[in-house]
Design an enzyme around this catalytic site. Structure first.
Site, PDB file in Angstrom:
ATOM      1  CB  CYS A  67      -0.920   0.018   1.213  1.00  0.00           C
ATOM      2  SG  CYS A  67      -1.684  -1.576   1.571  1.00  0.00           S
ATOM      3  CG  HIS A 126      -2.777   4.012   4.828  1.00  0.00           C
ATOM      4  ND1 HIS A 126      -2.353   3.904   3.521  1.00  0.00           N
ATOM      5  CD2 HIS A 126      -2.999   2.745   5.257  1.00  0.00           C
ATOM      6  CE1 HIS A 126      -2.323   2.631   3.170  1.00  0.00           C
ATOM      7  NE2 HIS A 126      -2.713   1.907   4.203  1.00  0.00           N
ATOM      8  CG  HIS A 143      -6.406   0.632  -0.014  1.00  0.00           C
ATOM      9  ND1 HIS A 143      -5.361   1.297  -0.611  1.00  0.00           N
ATOM     10  CD2 HIS A 143      -5.843  -0.110   0.985  1.00  0.00           C
ATOM     11  CE1 HIS A 143      -4.235   0.994  -0.016  1.00  0.00           C
ATOM     12  NE2 HIS A 143      -4.500   0.140   0.959  1.00  0.00           N
TER      13      HIS A 143
END
Length: 611
Positions: free
Chosen positions: A215, A350, A390
């Site tokens: 990520c 995030h 995401h």
């Protein structure tokens, strides 16, 4: 010879030798002094270069919700668009099986991910089918990146331009490979080729690095690009990441762990948070030294004040985030930037919407940015994932582009789907506030600054600090959409030619169609004409639309956009590489030749002066 004469001669010889030695010593000391001065100068230059800011001079992206540019991304977040959809039907996924295996199938998908203009990049149709779609989207996005920066990418062949790309997914084709595609799969599936293909296509000779820190991949890629620029191994660098799901395996696997949001939406830092939502996307930025950007006249979108990368280490689980590590990476980035926590206004977090990760991240932000701040100046907290989901390896760079657009438009967009701040966090322990509503962000006495965070499931964490550029360095180019530079209904200075080119007839039509809104919305056609010939690559299919007024230019540009030609619109072909110098040719014979130039002498001051 007498003893006295011998002594006198010997003494003279000795005195001469001593003088010679002194002269040599003086010359040596001068040489050493000059060498020391040169060494000091080089050290000073090296230290200055290491401290000189790195800036972002170009951006390009593709994200869910029809986002095909930074301007599109801004409209999406500013309008509060929810870009979560059902899975696409053009990928040969077994949707019935997916529904059986996965309690949540809605995510952020790129609707046009399978499309690719292979011929534009000189790639055969068969190889294009074999290529991982992530490589395809990266190539198209990279071309748009250099156009956004106003740089003709064909002029960078042989340059020390670096490429740093985050890429995770490698499941394209799986084990079911059609026989006709065999022979292409090594280059089409290897993640190293994602960066290597870009460097090969454009002829870059700086580092070409593909990396996977999950990520945090795109932010880590940006961090490495910054270091490459500072060290001098790259003069210009592409940085970012891409994620496109070739199969639904990630959805099924995360559903098994009950990690997906039931409705497919990331509820970042919200009490209602119940899991993450996967998304697709690609984002790239172009970085170089501040001094180079100024010298070359490149538009500066943001200054990168600092960045840091670290690792969770032996934390409480392989895939579990570490609060102390997140605090450390934030402090390391602030130290690299020479800033205090109170100097930063906003953090693009995030914020994946999980019940484990979000509270840990919020506590780290409260422990760092939330301390020592005035209550009336809290750190504002947002997350792009609430709009699109995401996007994994493309997530961090999307946050970078969002923050830069927020600075430009002087407004912080709201975070969606927040019913209330999560009760798992003591929000009173520091001055941090969720952006549940938009907030104005005007220019002030001090520069506006923002942090962007990404935390990889591998434990690799990254934090980047951005600062708005000085006002005189961030002027909009006249030919950029929405610049507002108007010239009324009449174009001054006579006839204006708009020169366009494309890799194919369809590409040429697309470029012409893309220019139409600029002319119609009030951008000065003279500025557009200048940009087209000074900062765009000249491709094989070419067209020119001419006109002395906005209506005439619009009409003739529309003819090109439809693939036609006429009195004010010409289509033709030419060599792919433009010559180094331009010449005017006046054909004809006798008095015709004289007449050809007279018109230009009367109508063009620049031509008359040059002649």
């Amino acid at each position: 010879m007498s003893d006295a004469e011998t002594t006198a001669t010997t003494g003279g010889t000795t005195a001469g030798a001593a003088a010679t030695r002194e002269e040599k010593l003086v010359e040596y000391l001068k040489w050493v002094t000059a060498d020391l001065q040169e060494t000091r100068r080089r050290l000073a230059e090296a230290e200055a270069a290491d401290e000189e800011p790195v800036v972002i001079v170009g951006m390009a992206c593709r994200y869910p919700g029809g986002v095909a540019s930074p301007a599109d991304l801004w409209r999406l977040v500013d309008d509060g668009v929810d870009a979560i959809t059902d899975p696409p039907t053009d990928r040969e996924w077994d949707l019935e099986r997916l529904n059986e295996k996965c309690y949540s199938t809605r995510s952020g998908f790129l609707a046009d991910a399978p499309l690719f203009d292979a011929g534009f990049f000189g790639i055969s149709p068969r190889e294009a089918v074999a290529m991982d779609p992530q490589q395809r989207v990266l190539m198209e996005t990279s071309w748009e990146l250099f156009e956004h920066a106003g740089i003709d990418v064909t002029t960078l062949k042989g340059s020390s331009t670096g490429v740093f790309v985050g890429i995770v997914e490698e499941s394209y084709h799986g084990l079911n490979v059609p026989e006709e595609l065999e022979g292409f799969l090594m280059t089409s599936k290897l993640s190293s080729v994602a960066s290597g293909r870009m460097a090969y296509t454009y002829g870059f000779e700086g580092p070409a690095v593909s990396l996977d820190t999950a990520c945090s991949s795109s932010l880590v890629a940006l961090h490495l690009a910054i270091r490459s620029i500072r060290s001098g191994e790259s003069t210009l660098a592409v940085a970012g990441g891409v994620t496109i799901h070739a199969d639904p395996g990630g959805h099924i696997d995360f559903a098994k762990q009950r990690g997906l949001a039931a409705d497919g939406r990331c509820k970042s830092f919200a009490a209602a948070a119940d899991g993450t939502s996967w998304a697709e996307g690609a984002g790239l930025v172009l970085v170089e030294r501040l001094s180079d950007a100024r010298r070359l006249g490149h538009r500066i979108h943001a200054v990168i004040r600092g960045s840091a990368v670290n690792q969770d280490g032996a934390s409480n689980g392989l895939a579990a985030p570490s609060g102390p590590a997140q605090e450390r990476v934030i402090r390391q980035a602030l130290a690299d930037a020479g800033l205090g926590a109170a100097d930063v206004d906003l953090v693009e977090a995030h914020g994946t919407g999980t019940t484990l990760g979000d509270p840990i991240e919020a506590r780290a932000l409260l422990a760092t940015y939330g301390q020592g701040r005035r209550p009336e100046h809290p750190l504002m907290l947002g997350s792009l994932k609430s709009n699109i989901g995401h996007s994994v390896a493309a997530a961090g760079v999307g946050g970078v582009i969002k923050v830069i657009e927020a600075m430009r438009h002087q407004r912080m967009p709201r975070t969606l789907h927040v019913d209330a701040p999560t009760p798992e966090v003591d929000w009173d322990s520091g001055a941090v506030e969720l952006l549940t509503d938009p907030r104005e962000w005007p220019r002030g006495e001090k520069p506006r600054r923002a942090g962007v965070s990404s935390f990889g499931v591998s434990g690799t964490n990254c934090h980047v600090l951005l600062e708005e550029p000085e006002v005189e360095l961030q002027e909009e180019p006249a030919a950029e959409p929405g610049s507002g530079a108007g010239a009324g209904g009449v174009v001054g200075g006579g006839v204006v030619p708009l020169v366009v080119s494309g890799g194919s007839p369809g590409g040429l039509k697309g470029v012409a169609a893309g220019l139409l809104p600029l002319v119609e919305d009030g951008a000065d056609p003279r500025d557009i004409a200048g940009e087209l010939v000074s900062s765009r690559a000249v491709l094989g299919w070419r067209g020119v639309a001419v006109g002395s007024g906005r209506d005439e230019l619009t009409a003739n540009l529309g003819v090109l956009a439809n693939g036609g030609s006429g009195p004010g619109s010409v289509i033709g072909t030419g060599p792919v590489s433009a010559p180094d110098r331009v010449v005017f040719v006046f054909p004809g014979q006798g008095h015709q030749w004289v007449g050809m130039a007279v018109g230009l002498l009367d109508s063009s001051v620049v031509f008359a002066e040059r002649l």
